[in-house]
Scaffold this motif. Structure first.
Motif, short mmCIF file in Angstrom:
data_model
loop_
_atom_site.label_atom_id
_atom_site.label_comp_id
_atom_site.label_asym_id
_atom_site.label_seq_id
_atom_site.Cartn_x
_atom_site.Cartn_y
_atom_site.Cartn_z
N VAL A 1 4.88 -16.53 20.52
CA VAL A 1 5.03 -15.19 19.96
C VAL A 1 6.30 -14.58 20.53
CG1 VAL A 1 4.01 -12.90 19.70
CG2 VAL A 1 2.54 -14.93 19.76
N ALA A 2 7.18 -14.11 19.69
CA ALA A 2 8.42 -13.52 20.16
C ALA A 2 8.13 -12.26 20.96
CB ALA A 2 9.34 -13.20 18.99
N GLY A 3 8.78 -12.18 22.10
CA GLY A 3 8.59 -11.01 22.95
C GLY A 3 9.90 -10.57 23.54
N THR A 4 9.82 -9.95 24.72
CA THR A 4 11.02 -9.47 25.39
C THR A 4 11.13 -10.14 26.76
OG1 THR A 4 9.88 -7.61 26.45
CG2 THR A 4 10.77 -7.24 24.24
N VAL A 5 12.38 -10.19 27.22
CA VAL A 5 12.62 -10.76 28.55
C VAL A 5 11.90 -9.94 29.60
CG1 VAL A 5 14.38 -11.29 30.26
CG2 VAL A 5 14.83 -11.73 27.83
N ALA A 6 11.95 -8.62 29.43
CA ALA A 6 11.33 -7.72 30.40
C ALA A 6 9.82 -7.94 30.49
CB ALA A 6 11.63 -6.28 30.04
N ASN A 7 9.24 -8.41 29.41
CA ASN A 7 7.79 -8.61 29.40
C ASN A 7 7.44 -10.09 29.43
OD1 ASN A 7 5.21 -7.36 29.39
ND2 ASN A 7 4.95 -7.83 27.21
N ASN A 8 8.36 -10.90 30.10
CA ASN A 8 8.11 -12.34 30.30
C ASN A 8 7.89 -13.08 28.98
OD1 ASN A 8 8.20 -12.12 33.18
ND2 ASN A 8 6.12 -11.29 33.11
N GLY A 9 8.62 -12.66 27.96
CA GLY A 9 8.54 -13.35 26.68
C GLY A 9 7.42 -12.87 25.77
N CYS A 10 6.67 -11.93 26.22
CA CYS A 10 5.58 -11.41 25.38
C CYS A 10 6.02 -10.10 24.72
CB CYS A 10 4.34 -11.16 26.24
SG CYS A 10 3.57 -12.70 26.82
N PRO A 11 5.42 -9.80 23.59
CA PRO A 11 5.80 -8.56 22.91
C PRO A 11 5.32 -7.33 23.68
CG PRO A 11 3.97 -9.63 21.79
CD PRO A 11 4.43 -10.59 22.84
N GLU A 12 6.11 -6.29 23.63
CA GLU A 12 5.74 -5.02 24.25
C GLU A 12 4.72 -4.29 23.34
OE1 GLU A 12 6.78 -3.85 27.11
OE2 GLU A 12 8.65 -4.92 27.60
N ILE B 1 -9.68 -4.28 15.82
CA ILE B 1 -9.22 -4.11 17.23
C ILE B 1 -8.89 -5.47 17.84
CG2 ILE B 1 -9.96 -3.40 19.53
CD1 ILE B 1 -11.58 -1.14 18.19
N THR B 2 -9.77 -6.46 17.57
CA THR B 2 -9.54 -7.81 18.11
C THR B 2 -8.22 -8.38 17.62
OG1 THR B 2 -11.94 -8.21 18.16
CG2 THR B 2 -10.49 -10.14 18.25
N ALA B 3 -7.92 -8.18 16.33
CA ALA B 3 -6.68 -8.71 15.76
C ALA B 3 -5.45 -8.10 16.42
CB ALA B 3 -6.67 -8.45 14.26
N ILE B 4 -5.52 -6.80 16.70
CA ILE B 4 -4.38 -6.12 17.35
C ILE B 4 -4.18 -6.67 18.76
CG2 ILE B 4 -3.51 -3.93 18.22
CD1 ILE B 4 -4.88 -2.58 15.82
N LEU B 5 -5.26 -6.85 19.52
CA LEU B 5 -5.15 -7.36 20.90
C LEU B 5 -4.56 -8.77 20.94
CD1 LEU B 5 -8.46 -6.10 22.62
CD2 LEU B 5 -6.20 -5.03 22.54
N LYS B 6 -4.86 -9.54 19.91
CA LYS B 6 -4.32 -10.90 19.87
C LYS B 6 -2.81 -10.92 19.62
CE LYS B 6 -8.52 -13.40 18.56
NZ LYS B 6 -9.19 -14.23 17.54
N GLU B 7 -2.29 -9.84 19.09
CA GLU B 7 -0.84 -9.77 18.90
C GLU B 7 -0.10 -9.61 20.22
OE1 GLU B 7 0.12 -6.71 16.17
OE2 GLU B 7 -1.12 -7.51 14.54
N TYR B 8 -0.83 -9.20 21.25
CA TYR B 8 -0.21 -8.98 22.56
C TYR B 8 -0.99 -9.79 23.60
CZ TYR B 8 1.61 -5.10 19.82
OH TYR B 8 2.21 -4.36 18.83
N PRO B 9 -0.77 -11.13 23.60
CA PRO B 9 -1.63 -12.01 24.38
C PRO B 9 -1.53 -11.85 25.89
CG PRO B 9 0.20 -13.22 23.42
CD PRO B 9 0.23 -11.86 22.82
N SER B 10 -0.49 -11.16 26.37
CA SER B 10 -0.40 -11.01 27.82
C SER B 10 -0.77 -9.59 28.29
CB SER B 10 1.02 -11.33 28.29
OG SER B 10 1.95 -10.37 27.81
N ALA B 11 -0.95 -8.71 27.34
CA ALA B 11 -1.23 -7.32 27.72
C ALA B 11 -2.70 -7.17 28.16
CB ALA B 11 -0.94 -6.40 26.54
N LYS B 12 -2.90 -6.26 29.10
CA LYS B 12 -4.25 -5.99 29.60
C LYS B 12 -4.68 -4.58 29.15
CE LYS B 12 -3.97 -9.04 33.61
NZ LYS B 12 -4.12 -9.16 35.06
N PHE B 13 -5.98 -4.50 28.88
CA PHE B 13 -6.49 -3.23 28.34
C PHE B 13 -7.76 -2.81 29.09
CE2 PHE B 13 -4.10 -5.27 24.98
CZ PHE B 13 -3.34 -4.23 24.45
#
Length: 467
Positions: free
Chosen positions: A336-347, A383-395
């Motif tokens: 998944v394309a992300g940002t360098v600041a977020n270790n390659g994960c999307p913000e 909600i589950t689908a949205i969380l899967k778009e950000y696989p490294s984010a914690k909620f």
């Protein structure tokens, strides 16, 4: 003459085997051959040339047709040598004065007088002055003792010589010596006349030591036990690269002076023994190997020699599957394309958080329970689908209630409802370590608990991004 022919044959064979020599290296010389004695030089009335009288040699010279002289000499330096000569002859031609006249006559047979001579000689060679290697003119002086039949007398000698060197150690020698006698009454068997003695023969020099047989004598040879070259004072150059072995770090293979005799086949300034790619130009940093892409990995070890890469990846660039500029090895979200600041994960955007909470507010539970009403499941799936778009984010899942009922009961209910949402998300593919659940009961109302609408707003689930 038969013996002389044999002697010359042996001399020529010896000449072919003799190594080069010099007087100061081969100090000893032996000469032998034939001699001729001419008595006319001292006879009164002799008006012919008094030195070498070849014109009347047949009539006047006494020659013994065999080896009739032997000379041994030693070189003492600066062109001078000292020698002793012994000679024998038979005198059957004696030139004497005709009594009462100024003419001379030959006594054809004075009695076959035996002739013996022993002479000491100091010779000076002009060879070095002429800087010649084959022609040696010389002059000599000395004295000796001579026997003519029964007569004998001392003589003072002087003469000239000429030697043609067949090699530098074997020569053909010619010499004439005038022997002046102080007992010259011209009476056979009674006195010794002044005379000229001519010599023709071979001379051999020897005595120099050349242990390694390289043509350089030990006293001048810096490596006397190993055959070498004149330009290196007798020391060897095994690989023939112009650098003598003692200064050659690679004696068995031709090399360059700048590398102490070692080769640099590819010309990159690194000797072959230290060059890991000796047949291809390289750099010192790469130990003589090329690095076409400049990535610090030698081409021979580089799986991608034309593209810069990482040493840890055999010279190839690390893959970036999602193309977000973060290599897969460092990308916590490699697909998944992300940002360098977020270790390659999307913000996680504010818009996404707002959407999550808009959905969360519509989650409906059965009254007083933590079970979901049927119409809530599509909301949970969104909600589950949205969380899967950000696989490294914690909620953080937070549960809230209105003020109806006891505070303790509301606390437990809010916590169980938050846990219920968390459990659903985990069951549907969200990693448990990305989620936390907390119940706050009635502590944080967002509306009035005095109206039905307000209470409905306070009964809610909120989703917050953990940073």
């Amino acid at each position: 003459m038969k013996h002389l022919n044999k002697l010359f044959a042996v001399a020529l064979l010896f000449a072919g085997l003799t190594s080069q020599a010099q007087d100061n290296n081969n100090p000893w010389a032996v000469s032998f051959g034939v001699n001729g004695v001419d008595t006319k030089v001292s006879a009164a009335g002799n008006d012919s040339p008094k030195w070498i009288q070849l014109a009347n040699a047949k009539e006047n010279w006494n020659i013994l047709p065999s080896v009739s002289y032997l000379s041994v000499s030693k070189y003492v330096g600066d062109g001078f040598s000292f020698g002793l000569t012994g000679s024998v002859n038979k005198i059957d031609r004696w030139v004497s004065r005709v009594p009462g006249t100024q003419s001379t006559d030959m006594v054809s047979n004075p009695g076959d007088l035996s002739y013996y001579g022993v002479d000491a000689t100091v010779k000076y060679s002009f060879m070095e002055l002429l800087k010649s290697k084959w022609l040696e003119p010389s002059a000599h002086v000395g004295g000796g003792y001579t026997f003519f039949g029964d007569a004998s007398a001392g003589t003072v000698n002087g003469g000239l010589g000429l030697t043609f060197w067949l090699t530098e150690g074997v020569g053909l020698q010619f010499q004439s010596t005038y022997k002046h006698s102080f007992d010259d009454t011209r009476v056979a068997d009674f006195d010794v006349p002044s005379h000229i003695q001519h010599f023709a023969g071979l001379t051999f020099k020897f005595g120099g030591k050349d242990t390694d047989n390289d043509g350089i004598y030990d006293k001048d040879d810096a490596c006397p036990e190993v055959a070498g070259l004149p330009e290196f004072k007798g020391c060897p150059d095994t690989d023939k690269d112009g650098i003598q072995d003692s200064a050659d770090s690679c004696q068995d293979v031709a090399g360059l002076a700048e590398f102490n005799g070692c080769p640099d086949t590819d010309g990159d300034g690194i000797i072959d023994s230290e060059d890991e790619c000796f047949d291809v130009k390289g750099t010192k940093i790469m130990k003589g190997c090329p690095d076409a892409d400049g990535d610090g990995v030698a081409d021979k070890d580089d799986n991608c020699p034309s593209v810069k890469g990482a040493k840890e990846n055999a010279g190839c660039p690390w893959p970036d599957t999602d193309g977000d500029g973060v290599a897969d090895k460092d990308d916590k979200c490699p697909t998944v394309a992300g940002t360098v600041a977020n270790n390659g994960c999307p913000e996680v955007s504010d818009e996404a958080i707002k959407k999550l909470n808009d959905y969360a507010k519509t989650i409906l539970f059965n009254s007083g329970k933590s079970t979901f009403q049927k119409q809530t499941y599509p909301v949970l799936q969104a909600i589950t689908a949205i969380l899967k778009e950000y696989p490294s984010a914690k909620f953080s899942i937070e549960g809230h209630t209105d003020s109806d009922g006891s505070e303790e009961m509301n606390q437990k209910l809010s916590a169980s409802r938050a846990d219920a949402v968390k459990a659903y998300l985990i069951e549907n593919g969200i990693s448990a370590d990305r989620l936390s659940a907390t119940g706050f009961g009635e502590k944080y109302p967002i509306d009035s608990n005095k109206t039905s609408k307000g209470k409905a707003n306070n009964r809610r689930v909120e989703v917050k991004l953990v940073k």
